[in-house]
Structure formats: C-alpha cells, structure tokens
Design a protein around this motif. Structure first.
Motif, short mmCIF file in Angstrom:
data_model
loop_
_atom_site.label_atom_id
_atom_site.label_comp_id
_atom_site.label_asym_id
_atom_site.label_seq_id
_atom_site.Cartn_x
_atom_site.Cartn_y
_atom_site.Cartn_z
N VAL A 1 0.84 -1.20 0.00
CA VAL A 1 0.00 0.00 0.00
C VAL A 1 0.88 1.25 0.00
O VAL A 1 2.06 1.20 0.32
CB VAL A 1 -0.92 0.02 1.24
N ALA A 2 0.24 2.37 -0.36
CA ALA A 2 0.96 3.64 -0.35
C ALA A 2 0.92 4.30 1.03
O ALA A 2 1.71 5.21 1.30
CB ALA A 2 0.36 4.58 -1.38
N CYS A 3 0.01 3.87 1.88
CA CYS A 3 -0.17 4.49 3.19
C CYS A 3 1.12 4.35 4.01
O CYS A 3 1.73 3.29 4.03
CB CYS A 3 -1.31 3.82 3.94
N ALA A 4 1.51 5.43 4.66
CA ALA A 4 2.72 5.41 5.47
C ALA A 4 2.62 6.52 6.52
O ALA A 4 1.83 7.46 6.37
CB ALA A 4 3.94 5.64 4.60
N GLY B 1 2.91 9.77 8.31
CA GLY B 1 3.13 11.10 7.75
C GLY B 1 2.27 11.41 6.54
O GLY B 1 2.23 12.54 6.08
N CYS B 2 1.60 10.40 6.00
CA CYS B 2 0.66 10.62 4.90
C CYS B 2 -0.73 10.72 5.52
O CYS B 2 -1.16 9.80 6.21
CB CYS B 2 0.71 9.47 3.90
N ALA B 3 -1.41 11.83 5.31
CA ALA B 3 -2.66 12.03 6.07
C ALA B 3 -3.70 12.83 5.29
O ALA B 3 -4.57 13.44 5.89
CB ALA B 3 -2.34 12.75 7.37
N HIS B 4 -3.64 12.78 3.96
CA HIS B 4 -4.65 13.53 3.18
C HIS B 4 -6.07 13.06 3.55
O HIS B 4 -7.00 13.84 3.61
CB HIS B 4 -4.45 13.31 1.68
N CYS B 5 -6.20 11.75 3.80
CA CYS B 5 -7.52 11.18 4.08
C CYS B 5 -8.04 11.60 5.46
O CYS B 5 -9.23 11.41 5.74
CB CYS B 5 -7.47 9.66 3.97
N CYS B 6 -7.20 12.13 6.32
CA CYS B 6 -7.64 12.54 7.66
C CYS B 6 -8.25 13.93 7.65
O CYS B 6 -8.56 14.49 8.71
CB CYS B 6 -6.46 12.48 8.64
N GLY C 1 -9.72 0.68 7.37
CA GLY C 1 -10.15 0.17 6.07
C GLY C 1 -9.89 1.11 4.91
O GLY C 1 -10.02 0.73 3.75
N CYS C 2 -9.51 2.37 5.22
CA CYS C 2 -9.24 3.36 4.16
C CYS C 2 -7.76 3.27 3.80
O CYS C 2 -6.92 3.94 4.40
CB CYS C 2 -9.61 4.74 4.66
N VAL C 3 -7.43 2.44 2.84
CA VAL C 3 -6.04 2.15 2.49
C VAL C 3 -5.92 2.19 0.97
O VAL C 3 -6.73 1.60 0.26
CB VAL C 3 -5.64 0.76 3.05
N SER C 4 -4.91 2.89 0.51
CA SER C 4 -4.84 3.21 -0.91
C SER C 4 -3.52 2.76 -1.54
O SER C 4 -2.52 2.58 -0.85
CB SER C 4 -5.00 4.73 -1.04
N THR C 5 -3.55 2.66 -2.86
CA THR C 5 -2.32 2.31 -3.58
C THR C 5 -1.61 3.54 -4.12
O THR C 5 -0.55 3.42 -4.72
CB THR C 5 -2.65 1.38 -4.78
N SER C 6 -2.20 4.72 -3.94
CA SER C 6 -1.55 5.92 -4.49
C SER C 6 -1.82 7.15 -3.63
O SER C 6 -2.96 7.65 -3.57
CB SER C 6 -2.05 6.19 -5.91
N ALA C 7 -0.79 7.67 -2.99
CA ALA C 7 -0.93 8.89 -2.20
C ALA C 7 -1.20 10.09 -3.11
O ALA C 7 -1.88 11.04 -2.70
CB ALA C 7 0.33 9.12 -1.37
N ASP C 8 -0.70 10.03 -4.34
CA ASP C 8 -0.95 11.15 -5.27
C ASP C 8 -2.43 11.25 -5.62
O ASP C 8 -3.00 12.34 -5.67
CB ASP C 8 -0.13 10.95 -6.56
N VAL C 9 -3.04 10.10 -5.87
CA VAL C 9 -4.49 10.13 -6.17
C VAL C 9 -5.26 10.60 -4.94
O VAL C 9 -6.19 11.40 -5.04
CB VAL C 9 -4.98 8.74 -6.65
N CYS C 10 -4.85 10.14 -3.76
CA CYS C 10 -5.50 10.59 -2.52
C CYS C 10 -5.40 12.11 -2.40
O CYS C 10 -6.36 12.78 -2.03
CB CYS C 10 -4.86 9.93 -1.30
N PHE C 11 -4.25 12.66 -2.69
CA PHE C 11 -4.06 14.11 -2.61
C PHE C 11 -5.05 14.81 -3.54
O PHE C 11 -5.70 15.79 -3.16
CB PHE C 11 -2.61 14.48 -2.98
#
Ligand code: SF4
Ligand code: SF4
Length: 269
Positions: free
Chosen positions: A81-84, A86-91, A161-171
């Motif tokens: 997954v892309a989640c790591a 420090g990545c928090a766009h979804c929050c 459950g909110c887990v993504s393969t791309s932080a760029d798309v999340c952004f």
C-alpha cells in the motif's frame, strides 16, 4: 427478511451452537464462506455487552472488533500500500465510527493536555458542513498531530479500512477535490465492512445505538465527561445530536446487512 419470524431455539440447541462458536471467536475471519464465523463473533460480543460488571464493555467490544480486523487482514495477503506514517490527506475528510469506538479514544484524549479542547473546536468548525463536502473545510481530524495519527493503535475501523495504492491520487481527491475513484484496496475494505457489521449487529442485538456516526461529533460528545460510556450503556443517548453517516442510515445496503445478521442471530441467544 431472512430470520424474522424464526422461533427461538431450545436451550440444548443454543448450548450446542455456543460450544461450536469457540472455534471461530477471535480467530481470523474467513470471508465468503458462510455466516457461522460472523455469527459466532457477534454472539461473543453480545455476551460481553450484556456483562454489566464491565463498566467499559462498549470499548472492550470495539477493541475486540478492531483486533479481529488486524488478525483477519494478513490472511488475505493484501498487496503493498501507499499508506505510510506522515501521509494524512484522508484525515481531512468526513470519517464515521461505530458508537462504541468513541469512548476509549475519548478517555485517552481527556488524559492529554489540550486535546479535548481541540476536539470541541474541530467539531464546531465542521459540523454544519455536508458530509460529502467536509474535505473542503481543510480541517483535519482533531487527533492528527504533525500529520501523524496520535491514536493509531486505537483508531476506528473506518480509518483502518481506508487504504490506498496511491498517495498522489488521494491528494487529488482529498485535498484538491478532484472526482476520481479512490484506489482503495478491496481486501482492507472487505475486512473493515465485515468487522464493522459484527460490532454493529452485536450493539443492535443488545438494544444499543449501532448506526455509524460522524467521528468528529461522536468524539466531541464523548470527551465532555469522564462517564460518557457508562451513561451511554445505561441508555442515555449521549450522541443524540451527532449526525449518522450517510452510508449506514436505515435502508442502505450496510444497514440491511446488519438487520439480516441480527435477525438470524436473535433466535440463538
Ligand atoms: S489512504 Fe491515501 S492519504 Fe490516507 S494514508 Fe493511505 S495513501 Fe495516504
Ligand atoms: S483517527 Fe487517526 S487515522 Fe483516523 S482520521 Fe483521525 S488522525 Fe486520521
């Protein structure tokens, strides 16, 4: 609806079912292989929630469901997954929780300087905004600190459950508001739905509110007093003013699933 109208089972049959339950309780769920593992874990949670000697039994039930999520996930061998950290766009967007999930985090928040006030301020800043437009406020979850979840170990099922393969798309989705399909991973989402259904059905079967709520509002309601969990368990609707998540309102597919699960289990209790 399946299960409605079924006669309660006799005592011997209930005992037989409960003995069989032991092989599924707390064990990784096997998805898509019938309802027995789900029903066994719901029955276990109903027993826990009926044990009035446990003042924090709602929190215990939520912790059980979250642990079940963590145990089940590896068995599905999910892809990277892309989640790591420090990545928090979804929050920065609208999050829902099952009511029982709010109390443990609220107790933790009350033990830390300034967090309860931040929770109250966050809810005041977001509560009037429609759920689907919450991201526009750019007000992050009150528990986010320097882009890190301060309650990672006790975060709600929805966040797991909110887990993504791309932080760029999340952004682009969460920060820029672009209309793209979130690249969420089905494995995480399926386990989240399964464990959320187990916890929600157990709450419904013991007569407690079970529909998912605005996380921000639920936290704000739970954090105001040290005994919010005890009052909620005693029947006071401490979340009365908090909005129900649109995905779990009456008549939605998720709500129908809870209704059916609870109706099938009720005769076995
Ligand atoms: S879901 Fe997206 S924004 Fe959230 S942690 Fe994962 S990659 Fe980052
Ligand atoms: S609880 Fe943690 S993971 Fe969930 S929205 Fe808040 S900061 Fe993000």
């Amino acid at each position: 609806m399946a299960g409605l109208g079924r006669q309660p089972l006799d005592r011997a049959e209930k005992r037989r079912i409960q003995r069989e339950d032991a092989k599924w309780i707390g064990k990784p769920l096997v998805l898509n292989r019938g309802p027995r593992p789900f029903e066994a874990n719901v029955r276990h949670l109903v027993g826990l929630l009926r044990d009035t000697t446990r003042p924090h039994r709602a929190s215990e039930a939520a912790t059980f469901a979250q642990t079940l999520y963590e145990r089940t996930l590896p068995s599905l061998k999910p892809p990277p997954v892309a989640c790591a950290k420090g990545c928090a766009h979804c929050c920065n967007t609208f999050v829902t929780i099952i009511p029982a999930e709010a109390f443990r985090v609220a107790r933790h928040a009350r033990s830390r300087d300034g967090v309860a006030a931040r929770i109250t301020e966050t809810y005041a800043a977001t509560s009037k905004i429609a759920q689907h437009e919450r991201w526009k406020s750019k007000v992050p979850c009150a528990l986010l600190e320097a882009d890190i979840c301060s309650v990672h170990a006790m975060r709600p099922l929805t966040c797991r459950g909110c887990v993504s393969t791309s932080a760029d798309v999340c952004f682009r989705i969460y920060i820029e508001g672009k209309e793209e399909n979130p690249p969420f991973l089905l494995e995480y989402n399926s386990v989240c739905t399964a464990t959320a259904a187990i916890l929600s059905a157990a709450l419904k079967l013991v007569g407690l509110p079970y529909r998912s709520l605005d996380w921000s509002g639920a936290l704000a309601a739970a954090v105001v007093s040290a005994d919010s969990e005890e009052r909620w368990l005693a029947g006071e609707d401490v979340f009365a003013a908090v909005e129900v998540g649109s995905g779990t309102r009456a008549g939605t597919p998720f709500d129908n699933m809870i209704e059916e699960l609870a109706a099938n289990i009720a005769p076995t209790l």
